[in-house]
Write a protein that holds these residues in place. Structure first.
Motif, PDB file in Angstrom:
ATOM      1  N   ARG A  52       0.841  -1.210   0.000  1.00 52.57           N
ATOM      2  CA  ARG A  52       0.000   0.000   0.000  1.00 52.57           C
ATOM      3  C   ARG A  52       0.869   1.250   0.000  1.00 52.57           C
ATOM      4  O   ARG A  52       0.565   2.227  -0.680  1.00 52.57           O
ATOM      5  CB  ARG A  52      -0.944  -0.020   1.199  1.00 52.57           C
ATOM      6  N   ASP A 102       2.059   5.088  -3.016  1.00 57.20           N
ATOM      7  CA  ASP A 102       2.250   6.515  -2.811  1.00 57.20           C
ATOM      8  C   ASP A 102       3.534   7.034  -3.428  1.00 57.20           C
ATOM      9  O   ASP A 102       3.827   8.214  -3.353  1.00 57.20           O
ATOM     10  CB  ASP A 102       2.262   6.831  -1.306  1.00 57.20           C
ATOM     11  N   GLN A 103       4.306   6.164  -4.045  1.00 53.80           N
ATOM     12  CA  GLN A 103       5.578   6.590  -4.635  1.00 53.80           C
ATOM     13  C   GLN A 103       5.404   7.121  -6.028  1.00 53.80           C
ATOM     14  O   GLN A 103       4.513   6.873  -6.715  1.00 53.80           O
ATOM     15  CB  GLN A 103       6.563   5.410  -4.671  1.00 53.80           C
TER      16      GLN A 103
END
Length: 70
Positions: A65, A69-70
């Motif tokens: 998860r 966000d990268q």
């Protein structure tokens, strides 16, 4: 990779592991292609290394998860 290839949290992992073809339903092709195009290969490789080292399974899920966000 089956349906895993269409799950957003799995795509960076699969790419980081060296998978260069994903089999997904026709309705998922555009979204998957867009996500793959936006990936940073080195970040995906780091995600794969970190994920392979993570235990237990919930730690693996958290890492996947976080990779989104990268």
């Amino acid at each position: 990779c089956g349906e895993a290839g269409a799950h957003p949290e799995m795509i960076p992992l699969l790419v980081g592991l060296g998978v260069d073809e994903l089999s997904v339903a026709p309705s998922s092709v555009a979204a998957v292609a867009a996500q793959v195009a936006g990936l940073d290969l080195e970040a995906s490789r780091a995600l794969a290394r970190d994920t392979l080292a993570a235990t237990p399974v919930e730690a693996v899920r958290r890492r996947l998860r976080a990779g989104l966000d990268q």
